[in-house]
Design a protein around this motif. Sequence first.
Motif, PDB file in Angstrom:
ATOM      1  N   GLU A  62      -0.208   2.774   6.703  1.00  0.00           N
ATOM      2  CA  GLU A  62      -0.021   1.752   5.548  1.00  0.00           C
ATOM      3  C   GLU A  62       0.798   0.757   5.765  1.00  0.00           C
ATOM      4  O   GLU A  62       1.755   0.810   6.445  1.00  0.00           O
ATOM      5  N   TRP A  63       0.462  -0.248   5.037  1.00  0.00           N
ATOM      6  CA  TRP A  63       1.309  -1.489   5.171  1.00  0.00           C
ATOM      7  C   TRP A  63       2.668  -1.135   4.316  1.00  0.00           C
ATOM      8  O   TRP A  63       2.366  -0.617   3.093  1.00  0.00           O
ATOM      9  N   VAL A  64       3.867  -1.711   4.745  1.00  0.00           N
ATOM     10  CA  VAL A  64       5.016  -1.568   3.990  1.00  0.00           C
ATOM     11  C   VAL A  64       5.615  -2.872   4.010  1.00  0.00           C
ATOM     12  O   VAL A  64       5.457  -3.410   5.215  1.00  0.00           O
ATOM     13  N   ASP A  65       6.095  -3.539   2.971  1.00  0.00           N
ATOM     14  CA  ASP A  65       6.832  -4.949   3.066  1.00  0.00           C
ATOM     15  C   ASP A  65       8.216  -4.559   3.787  1.00  0.00           C
ATOM     16  O   ASP A  65       8.912  -3.809   3.622  1.00  0.00           O
ATOM     17  N   THR A  66       8.468  -5.504   4.601  1.00  0.00           N
ATOM     18  CA  THR A  66       9.713  -5.696   5.318  1.00  0.00           C
ATOM     19  C   THR A  66      10.257  -7.244   5.220  1.00  0.00           C
ATOM     20  O   THR A  66      10.339  -7.992   6.052  1.00  0.00           O
ATOM     21  N   PRO A  67      10.566  -7.559   4.093  1.00  0.00           N
ATOM     22  CA  PRO A  67      10.945  -9.010   3.849  1.00  0.00           C
ATOM     23  C   PRO A  67      12.233  -9.532   4.717  1.00  0.00           C
ATOM     24  O   PRO A  67      13.165  -8.633   4.712  1.00  0.00           O
TER      25      PRO A  67
END
Length: 109
Positions: A62-67
Amino acid sequence: MAIDPNFEENRELEGREHGVDVWGPTEPPEQLGIRGVHVAVDFDICLSDGACLEDCPVDVFEWVDTPGHPESEIKANPTHEEQCIDCMLCVDVCPVDAIDVDPGRTDRF
Protein backbone atom coordinates in the motif's frame (compact mmCIF):
# COMPACT_ATOMS: atom_id res chain seq x y z
CA MET A 1 22.92 -0.03 -3.92
CA ALA A 2 20.35 -2.78 -3.27
CA ILE A 3 18.53 -3.64 -0.05
CA ASP A 4 20.66 -5.46 2.50
CA PRO A 5 19.37 -9.07 2.51
CA ASN A 6 20.83 -9.49 6.02
CA PHE A 7 19.14 -6.41 7.47
CA GLU A 8 17.79 -8.33 10.48
CA GLU A 9 21.36 -9.02 11.59
CA ASN A 10 22.89 -5.73 10.43
CA ARG A 11 20.23 -3.28 11.63
CA GLU A 12 18.33 -2.61 14.80
CA LEU A 13 14.56 -3.01 15.08
CA GLU A 14 13.26 0.45 16.01
CA GLY A 15 9.54 -0.32 16.26
CA ARG A 16 6.47 -0.55 14.05
CA GLU A 17 4.83 1.95 11.73
CA HIS A 18 1.87 1.53 9.37
CA GLY A 19 1.58 -2.08 10.52
CA VAL A 20 5.14 -3.22 9.75
CA ASP A 21 8.48 -3.47 11.54
CA VAL A 22 10.92 -0.59 11.02
CA TRP A 23 14.64 -1.38 10.89
CA GLY A 24 16.98 1.55 11.44
CA PRO A 25 18.78 3.66 11.45
CA THR A 26 16.08 6.22 10.81
CA GLU A 27 16.18 9.98 10.84
CA PRO A 28 13.03 11.28 9.13
CA PRO A 29 12.42 12.68 6.67
CA GLU A 30 15.74 11.87 4.96
CA GLN A 31 16.47 8.41 6.38
CA LEU A 32 13.53 6.02 6.75
CA GLY A 33 15.17 2.58 7.04
CA ILE A 34 13.80 -0.78 5.95
CA ARG A 35 10.13 -1.70 6.45
CA GLY A 36 8.80 -5.24 6.84
CA VAL A 37 10.27 -8.66 7.57
CA HIS A 38 9.09 -11.41 5.20
CA VAL A 39 8.62 -8.75 2.51
CA ALA A 40 11.08 -5.95 3.19
CA VAL A 41 11.31 -2.59 1.41
CA ASP A 42 14.26 -0.25 1.79
CA PHE A 43 12.46 3.09 2.00
CA ASP A 44 15.72 4.96 1.49
CA ILE A 45 16.19 3.66 -2.06
CA CYS A 46 12.55 3.07 -3.10
CA LEU A 47 11.71 5.29 -6.09
CA SER A 48 7.97 4.68 -5.86
CA ASP A 49 7.48 3.74 -9.48
CA GLY A 50 4.56 1.50 -8.43
CA ALA A 51 5.63 -1.65 -10.26
CA CYS A 52 5.43 -3.75 -7.09
CA LEU A 53 1.90 -2.52 -6.35
CA GLU A 54 0.79 -3.22 -9.92
CA ASP A 55 2.35 -6.67 -10.23
CA CYS A 56 1.71 -8.17 -6.78
CA PRO A 57 -1.09 -10.76 -7.24
CA VAL A 58 -2.09 -10.68 -3.56
CA ASP A 59 -1.90 -6.92 -2.81
CA VAL A 60 0.90 -6.96 -0.25
CA PHE A 61 1.76 -3.28 -0.77
CA GLU A 62 0.00 0.00 0.00
CA TRP A 63 1.19 3.55 -0.57
CA VAL A 64 2.23 5.50 2.53
CA ASP A 65 3.15 9.17 2.63
CA THR A 66 6.79 10.04 3.25
CA PRO A 67 6.87 13.82 2.94
CA GLY A 68 10.30 15.35 2.60
CA HIS A 69 12.13 12.18 1.57
CA PRO A 70 14.67 12.98 -1.18
CA GLU A 71 13.73 10.00 -3.41
CA SER A 72 9.94 10.31 -3.28
CA GLU A 73 7.11 11.56 -1.10
CA ILE A 74 5.31 8.18 -1.09
CA LYS A 75 6.61 4.64 -0.58
CA ALA A 76 5.37 1.11 -1.21
CA ASN A 77 4.77 -0.26 2.27
CA PRO A 78 4.45 -4.08 2.70
CA THR A 79 1.37 -3.59 4.88
CA HIS A 80 -0.03 -7.06 4.11
CA GLU A 81 3.19 -9.06 4.00
CA GLU A 82 1.46 -12.04 5.64
CA GLN A 83 -0.45 -12.48 2.34
CA CYS A 84 2.79 -12.93 0.36
CA ILE A 85 2.93 -16.12 -1.72
CA ASP A 86 6.68 -15.82 -2.45
CA CYS A 87 6.20 -15.38 -6.19
CA MET A 88 9.05 -12.80 -6.23
CA LEU A 89 7.36 -10.60 -8.84
CA CYS A 90 7.94 -7.51 -6.70
CA VAL A 91 11.64 -8.33 -6.42
CA ASP A 92 11.89 -8.87 -10.17
CA VAL A 93 10.18 -5.61 -11.18
CA CYS A 94 11.82 -3.23 -8.70
CA PRO A 95 14.19 -1.08 -10.77
CA VAL A 96 16.46 -0.26 -7.82
CA ASP A 97 16.40 -3.60 -5.95
CA ALA A 98 14.71 -2.04 -2.93
CA ILE A 99 12.67 -5.19 -2.11
CA ASP A 100 13.71 -8.47 -0.54
CA VAL A 101 11.40 -11.46 -0.03
CA ASP A 102 12.69 -14.24 2.20
CA PRO A 103 10.38 -17.25 2.72
CA GLY A 104 12.33 -18.08 5.89
CA ARG A 105 11.46 -14.77 7.55
CA THR A 106 7.85 -15.18 8.63
CA ASP A 107 8.03 -15.34 12.41
CA ARG A 108 7.34 -11.67 13.22
CA PHE A 109 3.82 -11.08 11.87
